[in-house]
Design a protein around this motif. Structure first.
Motif, PDB file in Angstrom:
ATOM      1  N   ILE A  43      48.008  28.685  44.884  1.00 32.89           N
ATOM      2  CA  ILE A  43      48.185  30.137  44.970  1.00 32.89           C
ATOM      3  C   ILE A  43      48.675  30.528  46.356  1.00 32.89           C
ATOM      4  O   ILE A  43      49.569  31.360  46.498  1.00 32.89           O
ATOM      5  N   LEU A  44      48.109  29.900  47.383  1.00 28.91           N
ATOM      6  CA  LEU A  44      48.546  30.189  48.750  1.00 28.91           C
ATOM      7  C   LEU A  44      50.019  29.858  48.932  1.00 28.91           C
ATOM      8  O   LEU A  44      50.770  30.624  49.543  1.00 28.91           O
ATOM      9  N   LYS A  45      50.435  28.715  48.419  1.00 31.73           N
ATOM     10  CA  LYS A  45      51.836  28.285  48.568  1.00 31.73           C
ATOM     11  C   LYS A  45      52.782  29.230  47.840  1.00 31.73           C
ATOM     12  O   LYS A  45      53.793  29.647  48.382  1.00 31.73           O
ATOM     13  N   VAL A  46      52.468  29.553  46.600  1.00 34.64           N
ATOM     14  CA  VAL A  46      53.347  30.384  45.772  1.00 34.64           C
ATOM     15  C   VAL A  46      53.495  31.793  46.332  1.00 34.64           C
ATOM     16  O   VAL A  46      54.569  32.382  46.297  1.00 34.64           O
ATOM     17  N   THR A  47      52.390  32.324  46.869  1.00 39.12           N
ATOM     18  CA  THR A  47      52.411  33.707  47.368  1.00 39.12           C
ATOM     19  C   THR A  47      52.708  33.797  48.859  1.00 39.12           C
ATOM     20  O   THR A  47      52.823  34.893  49.391  1.00 39.12           O
ATOM     21  N   ASN A  48      52.822  32.630  49.512  1.00 41.69           N
ATOM     22  CA  ASN A  48      52.962  32.600  50.968  1.00 41.69           C
ATOM     23  C   ASN A  48      51.794  33.356  51.600  1.00 41.69           C
ATOM     24  O   ASN A  48      51.950  34.108  52.548  1.00 41.69           O
ATOM     25  N   GLY A  49      50.612  33.159  51.021  1.00 45.72           N
ATOM     26  CA  GLY A  49      49.418  33.887  51.420  1.00 45.72           C
ATOM     27  C   GLY A  49      48.697  33.268  52.597  1.00 45.72           C
ATOM     28  O   GLY A  49      49.088  32.228  53.124  1.00 45.72           O
ATOM     29  N   LYS A  50      47.618  33.916  52.977  1.00 38.00           N
ATOM     30  CA  LYS A  50      46.789  33.475  54.089  1.00 38.00           C
ATOM     31  C   LYS A  50      45.350  33.404  53.597  1.00 38.00           C
ATOM     32  O   LYS A  50      44.831  34.370  53.040  1.00 38.00           O
ATOM     33  N   THR A  84      43.236  41.556  36.168  1.00 35.45           N
ATOM     34  CA  THR A  84      43.552  42.742  36.964  1.00 35.45           C
ATOM     35  C   THR A  84      42.481  43.807  36.777  1.00 35.45           C
ATOM     36  O   THR A  84      42.524  44.835  37.423  1.00 35.45           O
ATOM     37  N   ASN A  85      41.515  43.527  35.898  1.00 34.77           N
ATOM     38  CA  ASN A  85      40.465  44.484  35.579  1.00 34.77           C
ATOM     39  C   ASN A  85      39.173  44.085  36.284  1.00 34.77           C
ATOM     40  O   ASN A  85      38.564  43.066  35.946  1.00 34.77           O
ATOM     41  N   SER A  86      38.741  44.888  37.246  1.00 37.65           N
ATOM     42  CA  SER A  86      37.544  44.558  38.019  1.00 37.65           C
ATOM     43  C   SER A  86      36.292  44.474  37.150  1.00 37.65           C
ATOM     44  O   SER A  86      35.355  43.764  37.484  1.00 37.65           O
ATOM     45  N   ARG A  87      36.277  45.160  36.025  1.00 43.98           N
ATOM     46  CA  ARG A  87      35.106  45.136  35.148  1.00 43.98           C
ATOM     47  C   ARG A  87      35.033  43.861  34.313  1.00 43.98           C
ATOM     48  O   ARG A  87      34.008  43.568  33.716  1.00 43.98           O
ATOM     49  N   GLU A  88      36.105  43.111  34.275  1.00 42.65           N
ATOM     50  CA  GLU A  88      36.154  41.896  33.467  1.00 42.65           C
ATOM     51  C   GLU A  88      36.130  40.613  34.288  1.00 42.65           C
ATOM     52  O   GLU A  88      36.229  39.529  33.723  1.00 42.65           O
ATOM     53  N   VAL A  89      36.004  40.711  35.600  1.00 44.49           N
ATOM     54  CA  VAL A  89      36.069  39.512  36.444  1.00 44.49           C
ATOM     55  C   VAL A  89      34.904  38.577  36.145  1.00 44.49           C
ATOM     56  O   VAL A  89      33.780  39.014  35.921  1.00 44.49           O
ATOM     57  N   ALA A  90      35.202  37.293  36.060  1.00 41.27           N
ATOM     58  CA  ALA A  90      34.188  36.272  35.814  1.00 41.27           C
ATOM     59  C   ALA A  90      34.122  35.346  37.032  1.00 41.27           C
ATOM     60  O   ALA A  90      34.999  35.374  37.896  1.00 41.27           O
ATOM     61  N   THR A  91      33.091  34.527  37.069  1.00 38.81           N
ATOM     62  CA  THR A  91      32.912  33.596  38.170  1.00 38.81           C
ATOM     63  C   THR A  91      34.150  32.724  38.343  1.00 38.81           C
ATOM     64  O   THR A  91      34.678  32.174  37.377  1.00 38.81           O
ATOM     65  N   MET A  92      34.624  32.648  39.576  1.00 37.34           N
ATOM     66  CA  MET A  92      35.779  31.850  39.993  1.00 37.34           C
ATOM     67  C   MET A  92      37.109  32.340  39.405  1.00 37.34           C
ATOM     68  O   MET A  92      38.069  31.586  39.318  1.00 37.34           O
ATOM     69  N   ASP A  93      37.190  33.610  39.043  1.00 32.78           N
ATOM     70  CA  ASP A  93      38.466  34.207  38.629  1.00 32.78           C
ATOM     71  C   ASP A  93      39.283  34.617  39.845  1.00 32.78           C
ATOM     72  O   ASP A  93      38.744  34.891  40.915  1.00 32.78           O
ATOM     73  N   LEU A  94      40.566  34.698  39.653  1.00 37.53           N
ATOM     74  CA  LEU A  94      41.479  35.314  40.606  1.00 37.53           C
ATOM     75  C   LEU A  94      41.571  36.785  40.229  1.00 37.53           C
ATOM     76  O   LEU A  94      41.861  37.110  39.075  1.00 37.53           O
ATOM     77  N   PHE A  95      41.296  37.669  41.169  1.00 39.81           N
ATOM     78  CA  PHE A  95      41.437  39.098  40.925  1.00 39.81           C
ATOM     79  C   PHE A  95      42.751  39.558  41.524  1.00 39.81           C
ATOM     80  O   PHE A  95      43.021  39.331  42.701  1.00 39.81           O
ATOM     81  N   VAL A  96      43.571  40.203  40.704  1.00 39.91           N
ATOM     82  CA  VAL A  96      44.862  40.718  41.142  1.00 39.91           C
ATOM     83  C   VAL A  96      44.796  42.245  41.113  1.00 39.91           C
ATOM     84  O   VAL A  96      44.872  42.851  40.047  1.00 39.91           O
ATOM     85  N   PRO A  97      44.625  42.878  42.275  1.00 44.51           N
ATOM     86  CA  PRO A  97      44.518  44.338  42.303  1.00 44.51           C
ATOM     87  C   PRO A  97      45.873  44.997  42.093  1.00 44.51           C
ATOM     88  O   PRO A  97      46.867  44.600  42.698  1.00 44.51           O
ATOM     89  N   ILE A  98      45.906  45.961  41.214  1.00 43.84           N
ATOM     90  CA  ILE A  98      47.127  46.704  40.904  1.00 43.84           C
ATOM     91  C   ILE A  98      46.987  48.110  41.478  1.00 43.84           C
ATOM     92  O   ILE A  98      45.940  48.744  41.351  1.00 43.84           O
ATOM     93  N   LEU A 157      44.102  38.492  45.432  1.00 41.78           N
ATOM     94  CA  LEU A 157      45.360  38.752  46.112  1.00 41.78           C
ATOM     95  C   LEU A 157      45.243  40.138  46.710  1.00 41.78           C
ATOM     96  O   LEU A 157      44.539  40.989  46.185  1.00 41.78           O
ATOM     97  N   SER A 158      45.946  40.371  47.799  1.00 43.17           N
ATOM     98  CA  SER A 158      45.942  41.703  48.383  1.00 43.17           C
ATOM     99  C   SER A 158      47.221  41.899  49.165  1.00 43.17           C
ATOM    100  O   SER A 158      47.606  41.039  49.954  1.00 43.17           O
ATOM    101  N   GLU A 159      47.878  43.010  48.927  1.00 39.65           N
ATOM    102  CA  GLU A 159      49.045  43.327  49.741  1.00 39.65           C
ATOM    103  C   GLU A 159      48.644  44.200  50.923  1.00 39.65           C
ATOM    104  O   GLU A 159      49.458  44.542  51.754  1.00 39.65           O
ATOM    105  N   LYS A 160      47.355  44.525  50.984  1.00 42.71           N
ATOM    106  CA  LYS A 160      46.809  45.303  52.100  1.00 42.71           C
ATOM    107  C   LYS A 160      45.957  44.385  52.968  1.00 42.71           C
ATOM    108  O   LYS A 160      45.388  43.415  52.481  1.00 42.71           O
ATOM    109  N   GLU A 161      45.835  44.714  54.246  1.00 45.87           N
ATOM    110  CA  GLU A 161      44.983  43.942  55.139  1.00 45.87           C
ATOM    111  C   GLU A 161      43.526  44.153  54.755  1.00 45.87           C
ATOM    112  O   GLU A 161      43.087  45.276  54.525  1.00 45.87           O
ATOM    113  N   LEU A 162      42.780  43.063  54.661  1.00 41.53           N
ATOM    114  CA  LEU A 162      41.362  43.120  54.333  1.00 41.53           C
ATOM    115  C   LEU A 162      40.587  42.989  55.634  1.00 41.53           C
ATOM    116  O   LEU A 162      40.458  41.904  56.190  1.00 41.53           O
TER     117      LEU A 162
END
Length: 74
Positions: A2-9, A24-38, A61-66
């Motif tokens: 995921i880091l490589k594909v997104t050029n993430g940090k 993408t749904n915060s109410r449906e996140v399960a253990t060890m899921d990737l959450f993609v905020p829209i 993932l986040s396009e905003k600084e955390l």
């Protein structure tokens, strides 16, 4: 991968963590899921990152600084 594909940090945790699913749904996140905020017309999924990490999400993932992510989510 995921880091490589997104050029993430990586802010905390291990880059070798195994992600089981994704949502993408915060109410449906399960253990060890990737959450993609829209960013929608009414709601910004980034507002739920703390909630999904506490619920057991493996990463997000986040396009905003955390701010303080390394200490908050470690």
């Amino acid at each position: 991968d995921i880091l490589k594909v997104t050029n993430g940090k990586l802010l905390s945790g291990s880059e070798n963590a195994y992600i089981k699913g994704a949502t993408t749904n915060s109410r449906e996140v399960a253990t060890m899921d990737l959450f993609v905020p829209i960013i929608g017309e009414r709601v910004d999924g980034h507002n739920f990152i703390s909630q999904v990490m506490e619920a057991g999400a493996g990463c997000t993932l986040s396009e905003k600084e955390l701010k303080n992510a390394a200490s908050t989510y470690a």
